[in-house]
Enzyme design. Structure first.
Site, short mmCIF file in Angstrom:
data_model
loop_
_atom_site.label_atom_id
_atom_site.label_comp_id
_atom_site.label_asym_id
_atom_site.label_seq_id
_atom_site.Cartn_x
_atom_site.Cartn_y
_atom_site.Cartn_z
N TYR A 87 65.24 7.95 37.53
CA TYR A 87 66.67 7.96 37.20
C TYR A 87 67.26 9.37 37.30
CZ TYR A 87 70.82 6.89 34.29
OH TYR A 87 72.10 6.74 33.79
N LYS A 138 70.12 10.74 39.76
CA LYS A 138 71.38 11.28 39.22
C LYS A 138 71.60 12.73 39.65
CE LYS A 138 72.90 7.61 37.11
NZ LYS A 138 74.09 6.94 37.68
N1 LIG Z 1 75.33 4.18 29.19
C1 LIG Z 1 75.09 5.48 29.23
O1 LIG Z 1 74.80 6.09 28.21
C2 LIG Z 1 75.15 6.23 30.52
C3 LIG Z 1 74.94 7.60 30.48
C4 LIG Z 1 75.02 8.33 31.66
C5 LIG Z 1 75.28 7.68 32.85
N2 LIG Z 1 75.45 6.34 32.87
C6 LIG Z 1 75.73 5.71 34.17
O2 LIG Z 1 76.94 4.99 34.13
C7 LIG Z 1 76.87 3.88 35.02
C8 LIG Z 1 77.22 2.60 34.27
O3 LIG Z 1 76.30 2.44 33.20
P1 LIG Z 1 76.45 1.30 32.09
O4 LIG Z 1 75.82 1.83 30.87
O5 LIG Z 1 77.83 0.81 32.06
O6 LIG Z 1 75.47 0.20 32.74
P2 LIG Z 1 75.37 -1.37 32.48
O7 LIG Z 1 76.17 -1.76 31.28
O8 LIG Z 1 73.92 -1.70 32.53
O9 LIG Z 1 76.12 -1.97 33.78
C9 LIG Z 1 75.58 -1.77 35.06
C10 LIG Z 1 76.57 -2.28 36.10
O10 LIG Z 1 76.04 -2.02 37.41
C11 LIG Z 1 75.97 -3.23 38.14
N3 LIG Z 1 74.85 -3.16 39.08
C12 LIG Z 1 73.53 -2.94 38.82
N4 LIG Z 1 72.80 -2.93 39.94
C13 LIG Z 1 73.68 -3.14 40.97
C14 LIG Z 1 73.55 -3.26 42.38
N5 LIG Z 1 72.36 -3.13 43.00
N6 LIG Z 1 74.66 -3.50 43.12
C15 LIG Z 1 75.86 -3.62 42.53
N7 LIG Z 1 76.06 -3.50 41.20
C16 LIG Z 1 74.97 -3.29 40.42
C17 LIG Z 1 75.83 -4.31 37.09
O11 LIG Z 1 76.21 -5.58 37.59
P3 LIG Z 1 75.81 -6.96 36.81
O12 LIG Z 1 76.70 -7.04 35.61
O13 LIG Z 1 76.07 -8.04 37.80
O14 LIG Z 1 74.36 -6.81 36.44
C18 LIG Z 1 76.78 -3.77 36.03
O15 LIG Z 1 78.12 -4.01 36.37
C19 LIG Z 1 75.48 3.90 35.60
O16 LIG Z 1 75.48 4.55 36.85
C20 LIG Z 1 74.70 4.70 34.59
O17 LIG Z 1 73.56 5.30 35.18
C21 LIG Z 1 75.39 5.59 31.73
#
Ligand SMILES: NC(=O)c1ccc[n+]([C@@H]2O[C@H](COP(=O)([O-])OP(=O)(O)OC[C@H]3O[C@@H](n4cnc5c(N)ncnc54)[C@H](OP(=O)(O)O)[C@@H]3O)[C@@H](O)[C@H]2O)c1
Lengths: 247, 79
Positions: free
Chosen positions: A154, A158
């Site tokens: 990851y 990133k």
């Molecule tokens: N949460 C945190 O603390 C955090 C911190 C830093 C960065 N981020 C980054 O922020 C972004 C969003 O994170 P989140 O926490 O909102 O994640 P999440 O709640 O797990 O949601 C992930 C989203 O990505 C979609 N997805 C996954 N694999 C995919 C693929 N191969 N093709 C198209 N769509 C795909 C999922 O679709 P489905 O709903 O259909 O599964 C969902 O809409 C990510 O890039 C993550 O790395 C998050």
């Protein structure tokens, strides 16, 4: 603020992506979202975009598959005629210590979180170059800057996104397209809900602002970068992390 | 027909690269003589695609060097 603009948000069905999609819609943009498989969640996001009075489109697309990505962008252009804003937000985790990490966990995370950004960016450059304007916003992570045990795949993806952001920014600057990254810290979503409580408490100690981030915290930063007000910012990574990483 | 294609190609090049029309000859190299950088070439290809309603693949685009290459490529495709 974004009236008449068209945005594509990958991973817009849940979490941070949904908040971004809805926030951009509330600012006046029509929004297409890509999701992996969670149709019900995608339809909820569509409902929220429409409730903001904007047009919405949800497409099931694996961002790591070039054929699906190309077909999806064609569909967006057919429906909305233009693309002004791309938010590369789709992402997954497959955490494990490096010693225990399986090759397929490495590949899946790199393919979704890094190659997916490349493929979607490539697909929008053509329409954005023609328009002589565009905004690309990539969701990276603070761990891509600072490193984090248990997340080699990851973190590599990133950090890769940050390098990709800088390079794309330089390649496309002369065509009026800006490319920036956002590095969220610990944001409360499904992705972080699965983490053990003691780890969460430990993380909280490292956040100067003393709270976890909300999805809206990230969405507001995206809205700013997508707006005309951010026209002189490109190639940058903005941290939305409560002060967690200051480098 | 031949002149027609050339004139249309020339017009796009002159507008896009802001060069003197007299410099845009069939022998002129798009990059070396007319000063296009690689992004300009991508841009020009997109405009030719729109103007002539055809698709130029990346492999084919890489082979293009002179204005004459573009004109003959487009005419060949249109037959
Ligand atoms: N949460 C945190 O603390 C955090 C911190 C830093 C960065 N981020 C980054 O922020 C972004 C969003 O994170 P989140 O926490 O909102 O994640 P999440 O709640 O797990 O949601 C992930 C989203 O990505 C979609 N997805 C996954 N694999 C995919 C693929 N191969 N093709 C198209 N769509 C795909 C999922 O679709 P489905 O709903 O259909 O599964 C969902 O809409 C990510 O890039 C993550 O790395 C998050």
């Amino acid at each position: 603020m974004l009236a008449g603009k068209v945005a594509v948000v990958t991973g817009g069905s849940r979490g941070i992506g949904r908040a971004i999609a809805v926030t951009l819609a509330q600012a006046g943009a029509d929004v297409a979202i890509f999701y992996a498989g969670n149709r019900q969640a995608a339809e909820e996001t569509v409902g929220q975009i429409q409730a903001a009075g904007r047009k919405a489109l949800a497409l099931q697309v694996d961002v790591s598959n070039s054929e699906q990505v190309d077909a999806a962008f064609k569909e967006v252009l057919a429906a909305f005629d233009r693309i002004d804003i791309l938010v590369n937000n789709a992402g997954i985790t497959r955490d494990n210590l490096l010693m225990r990490m399986k090759e397929e966990d490495w590949d899946q995370v790199i393919n979704t979180n890094l190659k997916g950004v490349f493929l979607c960016t490539k697909a929008v450059t053509r329409p954005m170059m023609k328009q002589r304007k565009g905004r690309i916003i990539n969701i990276s992570s603070v761990v891509g800057v600072a490193g984090n045990p248990g997340q080699a795949n990851y973190v590599a993806a990133k950090a890769g996104v940050i390098g990709l952001t800088k390079t794309t920014a330089k390649e496309l600057a002369s065509r009026g397209i800006t490319v920036n990254a956002i590095a969220p810290g610990f944001i409360e979503t499904d992705m972080t809900a699965v983490l053990p409580e003691d780890l969460k408490r430990q993380m909280l100690d490292q956040i100067p602002l003393g709270r976890f981030g909300s999805v809206e915290d990230v969405a507001e930063a995206v809205k700013f970068l997508a707006s005309d007000a951010a026209g002189y910012i490109t190639g940058q990574t903005i941290h939305v992390d409560g002060g967690m990483v200051t480098a | 027909m031949a002149e027609n294609t050339f004139e249309r190609v020339k017009k796009i090049i002159v507008e896009h690269l802001d060069v003197d029309p007299a410099e845009v000859t069939l022998e002129a190299s798009v990059k070396d003589d007319l000063g296009a950088d690689s992004l300009d070439v991508v841009d020009l290809i997109m405009q030719f695609e729109d103007e002539f309603g055809l698709e130029i693949s990346d492999e084919e685009a890489e082979k293009i060097s002179t204005v004459g290459d573009i004109v003959s490529y487009i005419e060949q495709k249109q037959q």
